[in-house]
Design an enzyme around this catalytic site. Structure first.
Site, mmCIF file in Angstrom:
data_model
loop_
_atom_site.group_PDB
_atom_site.id
_atom_site.type_symbol
_atom_site.label_atom_id
_atom_site.label_comp_id
_atom_site.label_asym_id
_atom_site.label_seq_id
_atom_site.Cartn_x
_atom_site.Cartn_y
_atom_site.Cartn_z
ATOM 1 N N LYS A 50 35.920 -0.629 -9.056
ATOM 2 C CA LYS A 50 36.337 0.406 -10.020
ATOM 3 C C LYS A 50 37.847 0.454 -10.115
ATOM 4 C CE LYS A 50 32.257 3.277 -9.341
ATOM 5 N NZ LYS A 50 31.603 4.310 -8.553
ATOM 6 N N GLN A 94 32.533 9.240 -4.786
ATOM 7 C CA GLN A 94 31.500 8.216 -4.605
ATOM 8 C C GLN A 94 30.355 8.762 -3.744
ATOM 9 O OE1 GLN A 94 31.554 5.238 -6.133
ATOM 10 N NE2 GLN A 94 29.683 4.494 -5.195
ATOM 11 N N ASP A 117 31.956 11.188 -13.933
ATOM 12 C CA ASP A 117 30.594 10.776 -13.578
ATOM 13 C C ASP A 117 29.559 11.473 -14.457
ATOM 14 O OD1 ASP A 117 30.027 8.877 -11.608
ATOM 15 O OD2 ASP A 117 30.598 10.228 -9.978
HETATM 16 N N1 GUN Z 1 26.859 5.875 -6.124
HETATM 17 C C1 GUN Z 1 26.025 5.032 -6.782
HETATM 18 N N2 GUN Z 1 26.179 5.167 -8.119
HETATM 19 C C2 GUN Z 1 27.124 6.100 -8.308
HETATM 20 C C3 GUN Z 1 27.722 6.653 -9.479
HETATM 21 O O1 GUN Z 1 27.410 6.329 -10.634
HETATM 22 N N3 GUN Z 1 28.678 7.596 -9.242
HETATM 23 C C4 GUN Z 1 29.025 7.989 -8.001
HETATM 24 N N4 GUN Z 1 29.955 8.936 -7.875
HETATM 25 N N5 GUN Z 1 28.486 7.497 -6.906
HETATM 26 C C5 GUN Z 1 27.548 6.555 -7.070
#
Ligand code: GUN
Length: 288
Positions: A50, A94, A117
């Site tokens: 990311k 996350q 998100d």
């Molecule tokens: N962990 C797995 N997928 C995601 C996501 O789309 N966002 C976040 N914050 N954590 C994740």
């Protein structure tokens, strides 16, 4: 017949290229902060990807890495600081989080205007009630792929029978809402559903997001169906595999996403898209 492979990597690159071009005209760098708690190795890979993609597209991106034993109250204080920091447009914490931290408390503490998100209850409610807001990245990425696949002269999305395997807050539920908004006829099936295979066989569009390697067999797939595989599982040999038995699905499906290189790259591209949207909305610039 062999299915067309839906190239999520190429689509994501195009999307990121468009975002980079837009950012180059802005005169500022939209700010993204990714918060990682603890040392879950899979999260480490996602967070690095990311950060790298964000920086390459011209975002001001940084990861904040916190120890696994941080108190919930300390994490909430950090979120509060990010909420009021004017250089921060997007906040992503996350998941999964360590057991002493309640994810819903953290998600609810994020300013909904910075919730890239799309997990905050306000954004979830907006999506469910057809109002504009920030939309979860993975289902948003799937919609991009479906619009590409079902655009032009292909079978239209409107009226298509879509079946979503999995009902999670972060994928299945928002996916249902986006498909409904695109006028699909949607069925959501889950671990307590009867006759999973039969439900799947009725799908023009089959979307699997259950986290079980190869659960969806070739004979669960209708001839010519579009198959979207959201699963990311490690096979016995350590390689990444999806929820769909890919080799069995190929001769039956009309189009299919590979794992890796399908949905995964789109999730990151949509995170960046959300961050740009949040940055523009916070500055009062309308987005399409
Ligand atoms: N962990 C797995 N997928 C995601 C996501 O789309 N966002 C976040 N914050 N954590 C994740």
């Amino acid at each position: 017949m062999s299915a067309r492979i839906i190239d999520g990597k190429a689509t994501a690159e195009r999307l990121r290229g468009g975002l980079a071009a837009r950012i180059a005209t802005l005169g500022f760098h939209p700010g993204l902060r990714v918060v990682r708690v603890g040392d879950d190795p899979a999260s480490g890979v996602y967070v690095r990807n990311k950060d790298r993609a964000a920086a390459a597209a011209g975002f001001d991106s940084a990861t904040i890495h916190l120890p696994a034993d941080i108190r919930e109250s300390d994490l909430l204080m950090l979120v509060a600081d990010l909420n009021i920091d004017p250089t921060v447009d997007g906040i992503l914490v996350q998941l999964p989080l360590p057991p002493q931290i309640r994810p819903n408390m953290v998600i609810a503490a994020i300013d909904p205007a910075k919730d890239v998100d799309g997990f905050h209850p306000l954004n979830a409610g907006r999506l469910a009630s057809g109002q504009p807001g920030l939309v979860p990245c993975t289902p948003k990425g799937v919609m991009h792929l479906l619009r590409d696949t079902h655009g032009g002269g292909a079978t239209p999305l409107a009226g298509a029978r879509a079946v979503v395997l999995g009902r999670s807050q972060i994928f299945g539920r928002p996916m249902l809402q986006l498909l409904l908004a695109a006028d699909c006829t949607v069925t959501v099936v889950h671990s307590r559903s009867r006759d999973l295979a039969g439900e799947c066989r009725r799908a023009d569009i089959l979307i699997a997001a259950v986290g079980r390697a190869g659960l969806v067999r070739g004979d669960w797939i209708a001839e010519g169906a579009t198959v979207i595989d959201v699963g990311i599982n490690r096979g016995a040999d350590g390689k990444l595999v999806g929820d769909v038995a890919f080799a069995e699905a190929l001769p039956r499906a009309g189009a299919i996403t590979p794992v890796p290189g399908g949905v995964g790259p789109m999730t990151i591209a949509c995170l960046l898209e959300n961050t740009l949207e949040a940055a523009l909305a916070r500055r009062g610039v309308a987005t399409g």
